[in-house]
Scaffold this motif. Sequence first.
Motif, mmCIF file in Angstrom:
data_model
loop_
_atom_site.group_PDB
_atom_site.id
_atom_site.type_symbol
_atom_site.label_atom_id
_atom_site.label_comp_id
_atom_site.label_asym_id
_atom_site.label_seq_id
_atom_site.Cartn_x
_atom_site.Cartn_y
_atom_site.Cartn_z
ATOM 1 N N ALA A 1 19.022 -34.512 -29.239
ATOM 2 C CA ALA A 1 19.353 -34.768 -30.643
ATOM 3 C C ALA A 1 20.090 -33.587 -31.267
ATOM 4 O O ALA A 1 21.014 -33.774 -32.077
ATOM 5 N N LEU A 2 19.721 -32.371 -30.869
ATOM 6 C CA LEU A 2 20.393 -31.188 -31.430
ATOM 7 C C LEU A 2 21.836 -31.094 -30.941
ATOM 8 O O LEU A 2 22.730 -30.702 -31.702
ATOM 9 N N TRP A 3 22.083 -31.432 -29.679
ATOM 10 C CA TRP A 3 23.473 -31.441 -29.192
ATOM 11 C C TRP A 3 24.305 -32.478 -29.949
ATOM 12 O O TRP A 3 25.483 -32.253 -30.257
ATOM 13 N N ASP A 4 23.701 -33.620 -30.255
ATOM 14 C CA ASP A 4 24.405 -34.657 -31.013
ATOM 15 C C ASP A 4 24.747 -34.143 -32.410
ATOM 16 O O ASP A 4 25.868 -34.343 -32.908
ATOM 17 N N ILE A 5 23.803 -33.475 -33.052
ATOM 18 C CA ILE A 5 24.065 -32.907 -34.389
ATOM 19 C C ILE A 5 25.219 -31.913 -34.319
ATOM 20 O O ILE A 5 26.145 -31.935 -35.148
ATOM 21 N N LYS A 6 25.186 -31.021 -33.342
ATOM 22 C CA LYS A 6 26.211 -29.981 -33.266
ATOM 23 C C LYS A 6 27.590 -30.584 -33.028
ATOM 24 O O LYS A 6 28.585 -30.177 -33.655
ATOM 25 N N GLY A 7 27.656 -31.574 -32.123
ATOM 26 C CA GLY A 7 28.944 -32.221 -31.884
ATOM 27 C C GLY A 7 29.465 -32.916 -33.129
ATOM 28 O O GLY A 7 30.655 -32.826 -33.460
ATOM 29 N N LYS A 8 28.583 -33.605 -33.852
ATOM 30 C CA LYS A 8 28.999 -34.284 -35.074
ATOM 31 C C LYS A 8 29.451 -33.283 -36.134
ATOM 32 O O LYS A 8 30.464 -33.489 -36.819
ATOM 33 N N ALA A 9 28.691 -32.202 -36.288
ATOM 34 C CA ALA A 9 29.028 -31.208 -37.312
ATOM 35 C C ALA A 9 30.376 -30.552 -37.032
ATOM 36 O O ALA A 9 31.128 -30.236 -37.968
ATOM 37 N N LEU A 10 30.699 -30.353 -35.757
ATOM 38 C CA LEU A 10 31.959 -29.700 -35.389
ATOM 39 C C LEU A 10 33.085 -30.702 -35.120
ATOM 40 O O LEU A 10 34.223 -30.305 -34.884
ATOM 41 N N GLY A 11 32.738 -31.985 -35.142
ATOM 42 C CA GLY A 11 33.759 -33.018 -34.980
ATOM 43 C C GLY A 11 34.283 -33.176 -33.565
ATOM 44 O O GLY A 11 35.425 -33.601 -33.377
ATOM 45 N N VAL A 12 33.444 -32.872 -32.546
ATOM 46 C CA VAL A 12 33.888 -32.980 -31.153
ATOM 47 C C VAL A 12 32.816 -33.676 -30.320
ATOM 48 O O VAL A 12 31.624 -33.639 -30.650
ATOM 49 N N PRO A 13 33.200 -34.317 -29.201
ATOM 50 C CA PRO A 13 32.207 -34.879 -28.282
ATOM 51 C C PRO A 13 31.361 -33.776 -27.655
ATOM 52 O O PRO A 13 31.811 -32.632 -27.516
ATOM 53 N N VAL A 14 30.160 -34.115 -27.244
ATOM 54 C CA VAL A 14 29.288 -33.130 -26.614
ATOM 55 C C VAL A 14 29.934 -32.543 -25.372
ATOM 56 O O VAL A 14 29.815 -31.335 -25.104
ATOM 57 N N TYR A 15 30.651 -33.359 -24.601
ATOM 58 C CA TYR A 15 31.253 -32.815 -23.375
ATOM 59 C C TYR A 15 32.257 -31.707 -23.671
ATOM 60 O O TYR A 15 32.473 -30.817 -22.842
#
Length: 379
Positions: free
Chosen positions: A95-109
Amino acid sequence: MKIADLQILRMAASHAAATNWTFVKIYTDTGLYGIGEASAQYKDEALMAELQAFKRFLIGKDPFQIEHIWTSLHRRVTWTGGPVTMSAISAIDLALWDIKGKALGVPVYELLGGKVRETVPLYANGWFAGADSPEEYARQAAKTVAQGYRCVKLYPFRGAQVITPERLELGVARVAAVREAVGPHCEIGVDIRGRLNIWSARRVAQKLEPYDIAWLEEPILFDNVDAMAALAHSVRVPVATGEQLYTRWEFRSLLEKNAVGIIQPDICHAGGMSELKKIATAAETYYVTVAPHNSNGPISTVASLHLDINIPNGFMQELFINHLDRYNEVLDRPLQIVDGACIVPDGPGWGVDLREEVIRRYPPLDFTPVESEPYRDFF
């Protein structure tokens, strides 16, 4: 940005077995949230209690400090490790990786370092429902390959740990029929599910050599690395294991002994995205292939795909194709599968969200330990 809340969502995986999917939504004080998935099949009550306890630690923390949160939950918790604690940590980490990707506007990969391939090849599980005879396995395997999949996995050997000639003959006949049905260019994985002892597993491995299987999965129980290494070094078929191991520390001895050629950590069991990336990197130093285990729900699948598209020693991603309809019902964007490979969602974070109205449509099922579980013939 601070963590404001953690909510648990649960739903039935299917009515075929009393298995549930457990999702975690971590909310921030900005309204942004991330989704994770936990999987401690048939230990749901203990898992939910662990998540609620960890919630008290998480409130007020910076969700970008993924490594600090992971390490705190793993190293500072009394009686750490094991399926319940590690599954809870995994869900929170995802869930934290999902938040970070959303906040930065990029996919987790992209946060992991970007793509090393454009699509992720899949291997099909769950395609053989109701099959028993070699002929039934062959027919269903042919249908699966006709859908574009280039690798199938099956469980042809059943019963107690000491194999009999009759069970050996039937199991090998099932594999032989599948090989004949799918042709020489389709990979075949054979999962023993830890049922056999070493003597029996060696006999199975010898009989399977003519069918060029891609791997023999968990031929014996996972908990004795020396025994697994001794078996793997004594047979000529590739051996795989790892779905019931947690963290880089448990995989370390497996790698150091060059015990197997394929490891199968589970992103919902072994520590989430943070830990699977580390396990995959460690495996690469031993020239070991990674094929993440995945008998879980849709977020587990999507998160595994984000890992797969990033790691250079990735092989294939396990997919239960009998769950695909429910995956695509609960996800706001269906999985894109073309010619047996998946296109990884490219939106921010995981690139997908959960439809909570669908989750409510399938309330979680009750179960009884042992009696509700599918694998009862290990004795």
